[in-house]
Motif scaffolding. Sequence first.
Motif, mmCIF file in Angstrom:
data_model
loop_
_atom_site.group_PDB
_atom_site.id
_atom_site.type_symbol
_atom_site.label_atom_id
_atom_site.label_comp_id
_atom_site.label_asym_id
_atom_site.label_seq_id
_atom_site.Cartn_x
_atom_site.Cartn_y
_atom_site.Cartn_z
ATOM 1 N N LEU A 106 7.990 -8.319 0.638
ATOM 2 C CA LEU A 106 6.583 -8.191 0.423
ATOM 3 C C LEU A 106 6.071 -8.998 -0.607
ATOM 4 C CD1 LEU A 106 6.008 -4.406 0.540
ATOM 5 C CD2 LEU A 106 5.905 -6.017 2.300
ATOM 6 N N THR A 107 6.967 -10.162 -0.658
ATOM 7 C CA THR A 107 6.373 -11.396 -1.563
ATOM 8 C C THR A 107 6.331 -12.395 -0.610
ATOM 9 O OG1 THR A 107 8.086 -10.744 -3.238
ATOM 10 C CG2 THR A 107 7.099 -13.081 -3.442
ATOM 11 N N PRO A 108 4.824 -12.963 -0.461
ATOM 12 C CA PRO A 108 4.741 -14.085 0.287
ATOM 13 C C PRO A 108 5.281 -15.286 0.030
ATOM 14 C CG PRO A 108 2.803 -13.426 -1.118
ATOM 15 C CD PRO A 108 3.680 -12.458 -1.467
ATOM 16 N N LEU A 128 -5.646 -12.587 5.129
ATOM 17 C CA LEU A 128 -5.215 -13.228 6.225
ATOM 18 C C LEU A 128 -3.712 -13.173 6.296
ATOM 19 C CD1 LEU A 128 -7.431 -16.269 6.571
ATOM 20 C CD2 LEU A 128 -7.927 -14.069 7.746
ATOM 21 N N VAL A 129 -3.096 -12.306 7.115
ATOM 22 C CA VAL A 129 -1.652 -12.088 7.044
ATOM 23 C C VAL A 129 -0.711 -12.624 8.100
ATOM 24 C CG1 VAL A 129 0.048 -10.322 7.079
ATOM 25 C CG2 VAL A 129 -1.931 -9.927 5.579
ATOM 26 N N TYR A 130 0.206 -13.206 8.207
ATOM 27 C CA TYR A 130 1.252 -13.644 8.962
ATOM 28 C C TYR A 130 2.414 -13.358 8.895
ATOM 29 C CZ TYR A 130 3.235 -16.986 12.473
ATOM 30 O OH TYR A 130 3.872 -17.717 13.608
ATOM 31 N N PRO A 148 4.251 -0.878 8.269
ATOM 32 C CA PRO A 148 4.037 0.470 7.777
ATOM 33 C C PRO A 148 4.371 0.265 6.189
ATOM 34 C CG PRO A 148 5.642 0.775 9.571
ATOM 35 C CD PRO A 148 5.405 -0.695 9.316
ATOM 36 N N VAL A 149 5.419 -0.599 5.517
ATOM 37 C CA VAL A 149 5.667 -0.636 4.318
ATOM 38 C C VAL A 149 4.484 -1.489 3.704
ATOM 39 C CG1 VAL A 149 7.393 -1.630 2.744
ATOM 40 C CG2 VAL A 149 8.368 -0.499 4.752
ATOM 41 N N PHE A 150 4.076 -2.441 4.499
ATOM 42 C CA PHE A 150 3.047 -3.299 3.853
ATOM 43 C C PHE A 150 1.746 -2.577 3.625
ATOM 44 C CE2 PHE A 150 -0.433 -6.475 4.162
ATOM 45 C CZ PHE A 150 -0.211 -7.307 3.101
ATOM 46 N N LEU A 151 1.456 -1.649 4.678
ATOM 47 C CA LEU A 151 0.075 -1.028 4.608
ATOM 48 C C LEU A 151 -0.097 0.118 3.548
ATOM 49 C CD1 LEU A 151 -0.646 -0.677 8.460
ATOM 50 C CD2 LEU A 151 -1.792 -2.188 6.619
ATOM 51 N N ALA A 152 1.098 0.500 3.252
ATOM 52 C CA ALA A 152 1.459 1.648 2.370
ATOM 53 C C ALA A 152 1.235 1.006 0.981
ATOM 54 C CB ALA A 152 2.820 2.367 2.380
ATOM 55 N N GLN A 153 1.647 0.036 0.742
ATOM 56 C CA GLN A 153 1.604 -0.938 -0.510
ATOM 57 C C GLN A 153 -0.149 -1.342 -0.804
ATOM 58 O OE1 GLN A 153 2.125 -5.042 -0.775
ATOM 59 N NE2 GLN A 153 3.717 -4.867 -2.343
ATOM 60 N N GLN A 154 -0.648 -1.732 0.551
ATOM 61 C CA GLN A 154 -1.885 -2.473 0.270
ATOM 62 C C GLN A 154 -3.105 -1.324 0.075
ATOM 63 O OE1 GLN A 154 -2.760 -5.800 0.401
ATOM 64 N NE2 GLN A 154 -0.595 -5.822 -0.320
ATOM 65 N N ALA A 155 -2.824 -0.175 0.754
ATOM 66 C CA ALA A 155 -3.945 0.835 1.010
ATOM 67 C C ALA A 155 -4.890 1.122 -0.159
ATOM 68 C CB ALA A 155 -3.105 2.243 1.117
ATOM 69 N N GLN A 156 -4.297 1.248 -1.186
ATOM 70 C CA GLN A 156 -5.602 1.113 -2.348
ATOM 71 C C GLN A 156 -6.222 -0.015 -2.390
ATOM 72 O OE1 GLN A 156 -3.460 3.129 -5.870
ATOM 73 N NE2 GLN A 156 -4.299 4.957 -5.302
ATOM 74 N N GLU A 197 -5.559 4.809 5.518
ATOM 75 C CA GLU A 197 -5.258 4.250 7.048
ATOM 76 C C GLU A 197 -6.002 2.836 7.275
ATOM 77 O OE1 GLU A 197 -3.932 6.923 10.326
ATOM 78 O OE2 GLU A 197 -5.803 7.753 9.449
ATOM 79 N N PRO A 198 -5.676 1.990 6.590
ATOM 80 C CA PRO A 198 -6.223 0.641 6.798
ATOM 81 C C PRO A 198 -6.158 0.360 8.345
ATOM 82 C CG PRO A 198 -4.910 0.230 4.825
ATOM 83 C CD PRO A 198 -4.542 1.635 5.625
ATOM 84 N N ILE A 199 -7.368 -0.593 8.668
ATOM 85 C CA ILE A 199 -7.194 -0.910 10.001
ATOM 86 C C ILE A 199 -6.612 -2.342 10.016
ATOM 87 C CG2 ILE A 199 -8.532 -1.621 11.932
ATOM 88 C CD1 ILE A 199 -10.648 0.437 11.189
ATOM 89 N N VAL A 200 -5.646 -2.841 10.803
ATOM 90 C CA VAL A 200 -5.383 -4.207 11.038
ATOM 91 C C VAL A 200 -5.922 -4.653 12.331
ATOM 92 C CG1 VAL A 200 -3.239 -5.782 11.482
ATOM 93 C CG2 VAL A 200 -2.979 -3.576 10.066
ATOM 94 N N TYR A 201 -6.616 -6.022 11.959
ATOM 95 C CA TYR A 201 -7.446 -6.379 13.129
ATOM 96 C C TYR A 201 -6.544 -7.675 13.457
ATOM 97 C CZ TYR A 201 -11.603 -4.001 11.233
ATOM 98 O OH TYR A 201 -12.262 -2.982 10.909
#
Lengths: 280, 175
Positions: A8-10, B37-39, B80-88, B95-99
């Motif tokens: 999770l580190t970019p 912006l996530v890749y 799933p892992v990333f969204l759990a970390q990012q939710a707050q 439940e964040p939306i991923v576009y």
Amino acid sequence: MTHQALSLTPLPLQFSQREELVAQVLALSPDLTAMDDDPVASCVSDIVGGADEAAMALQLWPVADYGKTRNYLNGAVSGLSPYVRHGVLTPATLKQACLVQQSLDEAQKLLQQLSWRDYFHHLAQLNPADLWRDIEPYKTGFVASDYSAELPADLMRAQTPDAFINQLIEQLYTQGYLHNHARLYLASYLVHWRRVRWQAGAQWMLGHLLDGDLASNNLSWQWVASTFSSKPYIFNLDNVVKFAGQPHTFDLSPAHNPSLAASYETLQRQLFPNLGGDHV
Amino acid sequence: MSSLSSNVNLNQTPARLFWLHDEALAKPDDYRAGDKLVYLWDANYFAQQAWSLKRRVFIYECLVALKAEIYVGQPAEFWPVFLAQQAQSLGQGSEPIVYVAAALDPVLQAWLATCPSEVKLEVTSNPSHFLLPDLQPTRLKRFSHFWSAQAKALGVPAFGRSNGSSKHKRLRKHQ
């Protein structure tokens, strides 16, 4: 399949020079590091990714010359297809840029070329299986099983008997880009001179082109092969000389291009001996 | 897009998550400052596509220019892992939306489809796919059939030039 540890580190976005970025990408590509000693595999294009580079190239494009010169290998093509393929630019942006300088009528050729892409995408969405299977039989006097599924070794090494073809292959390898006319020449040579299945050539080209688009690439190969057209596409050295433009750096001497230096009638007899008559 | 509740400060619009992929290496038209912006860099995906180093370098350069966040992983395990970390931090609730922009390439489509179903994915239209996205062609046997309809929609003659004054316009430009 390679196991990749989830992180999770970019990844880094700042590099002091391009070589560092290339090293980063190579480190992320275990399938390529296995080919470390292959000079072709280590090539990096002069075409740089990014919205600023795309905008600059768009600004420098002499769009007014496009319609008249686009078929020449040194013609005023945009060279923007890698950016369009990857969504950096849109076809609508190209159209708008064109219409700033031209009337709709004058922009017709560009709009037609962009429409070929739309056409291929519509076809691919409708019949995805057609991307890899022969849509129609070959119209060459041969059947699919007459064509090799493997690329010839001399072609892979850019060491065919024909200097012009070798130069195109080298450009494909080093730049990941070819003028559309050059793509047609190379595809025609592979399918009709070397009698290789279009699928093998399409896969090979897709791997190297920065703008490799499955629908446009494969359906164009089928058009050349005649599995998606009424007749095979062939060319000769005179045609290349005509469209190479001046100045150019291609070796177009007949002695160095023995397979291409012939009339269309002669080539037709040589390439399609089962057809007879004037089909090309 | 999720609706805003009445006690949310309208000036603090929640940041959104955009999943970039190789057919969508651009900021979305409605991108706002703060959006992510996530890749996802998946070596197996690149190996499956059999793309050259130069093409991968081109893609990475596009991502650098976008200042995208590039992560190593596969969709199934990453999101799933990333969204759990990012939710707050995203401020969209639990439940964040991923576009994600639509894809055409079948390999890319299949790869995107490996995103777990519990991830709220919203697929948006991709402006890089078609010059005329709304045209629904009925005749695709040969390009000439398609071009007749496309040219009409574009307002250009399918063959030759219209009888308008384009020649005069051209001459005027060179004067």
